[in-house]
Design a protein around this motif. Structure first.
Motif, PDB file in Angstrom:
ATOM      1  N   GLY A  26       0.803  -1.213   0.000  1.00 45.85           N
ATOM      2  CA  GLY A  26       0.000   0.000   0.000  1.00 45.85           C
ATOM      3  C   GLY A  26       0.840   1.268   0.000  1.00 45.85           C
ATOM      4  O   GLY A  26       0.318   2.376   0.013  1.00 45.85           O
ATOM      5  N   LYS A  27       2.161   1.089  -0.045  1.00 47.99           N
ATOM      6  CA  LYS A  27       3.051   2.251  -0.046  1.00 47.99           C
ATOM      7  C   LYS A  27       2.880   3.033  -1.357  1.00 47.99           C
ATOM      8  O   LYS A  27       3.029   4.252  -1.381  1.00 47.99           O
ATOM      9  N   ALA A  28       2.592   2.283  -2.432  1.00 47.07           N
ATOM     10  CA  ALA A  28       2.313   2.944  -3.718  1.00 47.07           C
ATOM     11  C   ALA A  28       0.889   2.615  -4.136  1.00 47.07           C
ATOM     12  O   ALA A  28       0.360   1.546  -3.810  1.00 47.07           O
ATOM     13  N   HIS A  29       0.248   3.553  -4.860  1.00 49.26           N
ATOM     14  CA  HIS A  29      -1.110   3.336  -5.320  1.00 49.26           C
ATOM     15  C   HIS A  29      -1.058   2.916  -6.794  1.00 49.26           C
ATOM     16  O   HIS A  29      -0.375   3.541  -7.594  1.00 49.26           O
ATOM     17  N   PRO A  30      -1.793   1.841  -7.171  1.00 51.41           N
ATOM     18  CA  PRO A  30      -1.710   1.341  -8.554  1.00 51.41           C
ATOM     19  C   PRO A  30      -2.018   2.421  -9.587  1.00 51.41           C
ATOM     20  O   PRO A  30      -1.385   2.492 -10.640  1.00 51.41           O
ATOM     21  N   MET A  31      -2.988   3.247  -9.279  1.00 53.92           N
ATOM     22  CA  MET A  31      -3.367   4.325 -10.202  1.00 53.92           C
ATOM     23  C   MET A  31      -2.204   5.265 -10.457  1.00 53.92           C
ATOM     24  O   MET A  31      -1.956   5.682 -11.581  1.00 53.92           O
ATOM     25  N   LYS A  32      -1.482   5.560  -9.391  1.00 60.83           N
ATOM     26  CA  LYS A  32      -0.340   6.465  -9.497  1.00 60.83           C
ATOM     27  C   LYS A  32       0.763   5.822 -10.353  1.00 60.83           C
ATOM     28  O   LYS A  32       1.355   6.470 -11.222  1.00 60.83           O
ATOM     29  N   VAL A  33       1.008   4.525 -10.109  1.00 58.12           N
ATOM     30  CA  VAL A  33       2.055   3.819 -10.852  1.00 58.12           C
ATOM     31  C   VAL A  33       1.714   3.774 -12.329  1.00 58.12           C
ATOM     32  O   VAL A  33       2.571   3.937 -13.205  1.00 58.12           O
ATOM     33  N   LYS A  34       0.417   3.572 -12.624  1.00 60.02           N
ATOM     34  CA  LYS A  34      -0.020   3.522 -14.019  1.00 60.02           C
ATOM     35  C   LYS A  34       0.087   4.889 -14.672  1.00 60.02           C
ATOM     36  O   LYS A  34       0.492   5.013 -15.826  1.00 60.02           O
ATOM     37  N   MET A  35      -0.251   5.914 -13.907  1.00 58.86           N
ATOM     38  CA  MET A  35      -0.124   7.264 -14.452  1.00 58.86           C
ATOM     39  C   MET A  35       1.328   7.591 -14.752  1.00 58.86           C
ATOM     40  O   MET A  35       1.621   8.257 -15.742  1.00 58.86           O
ATOM     41  N   ASP A  36       2.229   7.115 -13.904  1.00 60.63           N
ATOM     42  CA  ASP A  36       3.658   7.345 -14.164  1.00 60.63           C
ATOM     43  C   ASP A  36       4.062   6.738 -15.504  1.00 60.63           C
ATOM     44  O   ASP A  36       4.810   7.325 -16.277  1.00 60.63           O
ATOM     45  N   LEU A  37       3.540   5.515 -15.765  1.00 64.83           N
ATOM     46  CA  LEU A  37       3.870   4.833 -17.020  1.00 64.83           C
ATOM     47  C   LEU A  37       3.306   5.611 -18.205  1.00 64.83           C
ATOM     48  O   LEU A  37       4.003   5.850 -19.204  1.00 64.83           O
ATOM     49  N   ALA A  38       2.029   6.036 -18.067  1.00 67.25           N
ATOM     50  CA  ALA A  38       1.387   6.788 -19.141  1.00 67.25           C
ATOM     51  C   ALA A  38       2.153   8.072 -19.421  1.00 67.25           C
ATOM     52  O   ALA A  38       2.389   8.451 -20.575  1.00 67.25           O
ATOM     53  N   CYS A  39       2.554   8.729 -18.330  1.00 63.02           N
ATOM     54  CA  CYS A  39       3.354   9.946 -18.442  1.00 63.02           C
ATOM     55  C   CYS A  39       4.659   9.674 -19.180  1.00 63.02           C
ATOM     56  O   CYS A  39       5.069  10.428 -20.047  1.00 63.02           O
ATOM     57  N   PHE A  40       5.283   8.560 -18.821  1.00 61.35           N
ATOM     58  CA  PHE A  40       6.558   8.182 -19.420  1.00 61.35           C
ATOM     59  C   PHE A  40       6.407   8.038 -20.940  1.00 61.35           C
ATOM     60  O   PHE A  40       7.213   8.527 -21.718  1.00 61.35           O
ATOM     61  N   PHE A  41       5.327   7.349 -21.366  1.00 58.66           N
ATOM     62  CA  PHE A  41       5.107   7.150 -22.806  1.00 58.66           C
ATOM     63  C   PHE A  41       4.906   8.486 -23.525  1.00 58.66           C
ATOM     64  O   PHE A  41       5.493   8.739 -24.571  1.00 58.66           O
ATOM     65  N   VAL A  42       4.052   9.328 -22.935  1.00 59.90           N
ATOM     66  CA  VAL A  42       3.786  10.624 -23.587  1.00 59.90           C
ATOM     67  C   VAL A  42       5.072  11.438 -23.659  1.00 59.90           C
ATOM     68  O   VAL A  42       5.377  12.067 -24.674  1.00 59.90           O
ATOM     69  N   GLU A  43       5.818  11.406 -22.596  1.00 63.89           N
ATOM     70  CA  GLU A  43       7.070  12.148 -22.541  1.00 63.89           C
ATOM     71  C   GLU A  43       8.010  11.676 -23.649  1.00 63.89           C
ATOM     72  O   GLU A  43       8.710  12.476 -24.267  1.00 63.89           O
ATOM     73  N   CYS A  44       8.043  10.365 -23.881  1.00 62.50           N
ATOM     74  CA  CYS A  44       8.923   9.809 -24.906  1.00 62.50           C
ATOM     75  C   CYS A  44       8.572  10.309 -26.286  1.00 62.50           C
ATOM     76  O   CYS A  44       9.440  10.630 -27.089  1.00 62.50           O
ATOM     77  N   PHE A  45       7.276  10.310 -26.601  1.00 64.24           N
ATOM     78  CA  PHE A  45       6.875  10.653 -27.965  1.00 64.24           C
ATOM     79  C   PHE A  45       6.543  12.136 -28.119  1.00 64.24           C
ATOM     80  O   PHE A  45       6.415  12.618 -29.227  1.00 64.24           O
ATOM     81  N   TYR A  46       6.372  12.828 -26.982  1.00 69.81           N
ATOM     82  CA  TYR A  46       6.144  14.275 -27.026  1.00 69.81           C
ATOM     83  C   TYR A  46       7.158  14.928 -26.097  1.00 69.81           C
ATOM     84  O   TYR A  46       8.343  14.903 -26.385  1.00 69.81           O
ATOM     85  N   ASP A  47       6.693  15.495 -24.965  1.00 67.79           N
ATOM     86  CA  ASP A  47       7.656  16.085 -24.033  1.00 67.79           C
ATOM     87  C   ASP A  47       7.087  16.086 -22.623  1.00 67.79           C
ATOM     88  O   ASP A  47       5.930  15.707 -22.415  1.00 67.79           O
ATOM     89  N   THR A  48       7.872  16.535 -21.675  1.00 70.50           N
ATOM     90  CA  THR A  48       7.485  16.459 -20.271  1.00 70.50           C
ATOM     91  C   THR A  48       6.242  17.296 -19.985  1.00 70.50           C
ATOM     92  O   THR A  48       5.320  16.854 -19.289  1.00 70.50           O
TER      93      THR A  48
END
Lengths: 416, 416
Positions: free
Chosen positions: B295-317
């Protein structure tokens, strides 16, 4: 060879043409189509295009090839056109896998030389004025990889593996290189380019000839009819006739070789050759066999007729008859009855030949023996005795045939 | 994507390079050879030539391709040269058998267009200055049938039938056209022309990559090392990612699409994507899983990090963060606790909204309810209520979520 005894059938009725064409054939795909083509050709007075392909890496044609060449000549006599296709393209490539070391790789010059050799040979049978000689390198050398891929797209792996030799090798885990799948397609493509109406070949070519049919269909052409003929057994009567088995009679063999090799055939094989290579009808062959049985015909004579026929085909009648005479002479010199009488003498030195002739009962007197020798009528083991004063050394264990006059033999055995 | 967080490894030790390169790989033929090549390259300061081929008939790259693109980028970061090979030759030929109707046949113009599309996509990941884009039509269009036959002679039918998909189709009696046997050879020949040191591909390419190795050996070249990477599961978690299954995230999807599609992944698949598409180490991933468990990390947050990572890769931060905020807003509007309280009312016409808010316990008074509505803090099924005088028709069986303020929900059920 059929040919020389045939008339020109330019106006031969389609049904009769079919009858002559299909004689001795193994496969005919299909009879119905071929008859239709013959009828159309007859009606429109438009000759059919008859294709047969030959491998230029083996330029010595033999009787095995003659079966197909005879049929081509028949087609010519019936008024059709023959395309003699030399598959020089693949011969120039050879086996790119390097697996087949026996197949010689030819350069353009060698192919040209072989082609000339071919012409010299085939025009002993075909009418050169009615024959077109083509080389598939004409179109294949210009073909691009793209075109070849398109060609390869016309056939499946499974169907190719149905070919008898491929299927056997595949089952035995013997390697088949992928380019080997391309060669039947190239051969089939030749039919597309030539727009052939009929293709002839030996039975082992059936698969490849059918590929041509398919490729033509796909190109919207009327597919060629396919006719195959038996593979001729070689002189051994076991394997197919081939230069590599040394069991062949080549078109370019000397008259003496052709005659001699034919005379060595078994009686069975002689009839097979009569059947496949002469224009004797089944009825005539049946009669001939009957005559042999009843003693009306002599096997040696029948065989000589066949040998004569072959020489006549590749040379001329006079040469053939000369060979017959030569053979007869040689034969009669060597003709030793199997129930030959034996005469045993004791070992001796300087034994006069005329005494031996006398003693062994071949002549009544030594003077008669001397006359026989002087008349060149005495032979020892097939060699003429020249000197009537000959003294012989008879050693224990020696054996030889002594012949005096035309049919008198004795086997001399020197006892201990 | 690994890339952005990586330093330049031009001087990275061969053993360390190998470690990074082989990470996540499925096949490596062979590790020993690759290490030798890396050592030689390191010693001589001579970059290796890394090849990867792409099919231009499907120009939309998706995350499935990104796995290999990431590895190519890694090679670039390590100082090596990348050849991005567009297999336009076969795309221009299509399927000559006409069997595969789904594979579009491209003309030269379309190939050029697709190539441009490709560049736009791949250079979101690869360094354009360190990438050579080549088309195999350059050499294949010039190839003659003779050369292709020579190529076909380098491989056997049996070996080709070992390829997994061929083997299956052969066993099922599904047709394989002969040209299909030529394409792996063409692909292998590309390696000969390019003299590639390493070729990358997805696992289903292993066979074809190995053909390249063999052809190079036969040409006397040092054979390329072969590296394969997993086929990425699509968003459904079942089939491989593919445009035709509509289970993909394309490199050219909008930031919103990328973010939204990622957020729909199952937790398992999210970790698979983390593993294959980000630069998280096994250790980091293990920790992340642990944190989720405790419970230290929330699944939604972890998934958002991944989604952010993908967008950042193909677009920007900035774009990525904007998407995160958008998503959060939309989400929070829709965020309904699973243990929501129910409140049942009787059917009624013209029922004042403020009464309902009061009755159901979301506010202590109607005046407070009115203030909430005016403050745009009341929603029915996620839609903001605009009018504090709203009269509702409550019909038997109706159900809806009433929300007032940030975290106060109630499920209204209209009884009978």
């Amino acid at each position: 060879m059929n040919i020389k005894s045939q008339n020109n059938y330019l106006n031969c009725k389609p049904e009769d043409q079919l009858e002559r064409i299909r004689f001795n054939s193994v496969d005919l795909v299909s009879e119905e189509e071929l008859l239709r083509k013959l009828k159309k050709s007859f009606k429109e007075k438009k000759p059919l295009k008859i294709k047969a392909g030959f491998d230029p890496s083996r330029p010595d044609l033999h009787l095995g090839h003659v079966i197909v060449l005879n049929k081509l000549k028949l087609f010519q006599d019936l008024g059709h056109h023959v395309v003699f296709l030399i598959g020089d393209f693949t011969a120039q490539i050879g086996d790119p896998s390097g697996l087949d070391k026996t197949r010689p790789l030819l350069n353009a010059k060698e192919v040209k030389q072989n082609a000339e050799t071919y012409s010299r040979q085939v025009f002993k049978i075909l009418d050169s004025h009615k024959t077109k000689v083509r080389f598939n390198s004409e179109w294949m050398n210009k073909m691009s990889a793209v075109d070849l891929i398109h060609l390869a797209g016309q056939h499946t792996v499974a169907r190719m593996l149905e070919r008898d030799d491929f299927s056997k090798r595949f089952k035995k885990n013997q390697p088949i290189c992928i380019h080997e799948f391309l060669y039947p397609l190239v051969q089939g493509y030749d039919s597309v380019v030539l727009e052939s109406d009929v293709e002839l070949g030996a039975t082992d070519q059936l698969f490849n000839l059918l590929v041509g049919r398919e490729l033509q269909k796909r190109k919207g052409q009327e597919p060629q009819c396919v006719l195959t003929f038996p593979l001729l057994e070689g002189l051994d009567g076991v394997r197919k006739m081939s230069k590599s088995y040394n069991n062949y009679i080549a078109i370019e063999d000397s008259p003496k070789e052709i005659f001699g090799k034919t005379m060595k055939l078994s009686d069975d094989l002689m009839f097979r050759y009569y059947e496949l290579l002469t224009d004797k009808t089944n009825q005539e062959l049946k009669q001939l066999k009957e005559d042999l049985k009843t003693g009306k015909a002599h096997p040696m004579k029948v065989k000589m007729d066949l040998a004569c026929f072959f020489v006549e085909c590749f040379y001329d009648t006079a040469t053939a008859e000369k060979e017959r005479e030569n053979f007869k002479n040689i034969f009669s010199r060597q003709e030793v009855p199997s129930d030959i009488q034996k005469y045993t003498v004791s070992p001796a030195e300087d034994f006069w030949i005329c005494h031996l002739i006398c003693e062994s009962g071949l002549s009544p007197s030594t003077s008669e023996a001397r006359r026989l020798i002087q008349g060149r009528a005495v032979e020892i083991d097939g060699e003429k005795v020249q000197d009537s004063n000959l003294k012989m050394n008879l050693k224990a264990g020696d054996e030889f045939i002594l012949k005096a006059g035309k049919r008198r033999f004795v086997k001399i055995v020197v006892g201990i």
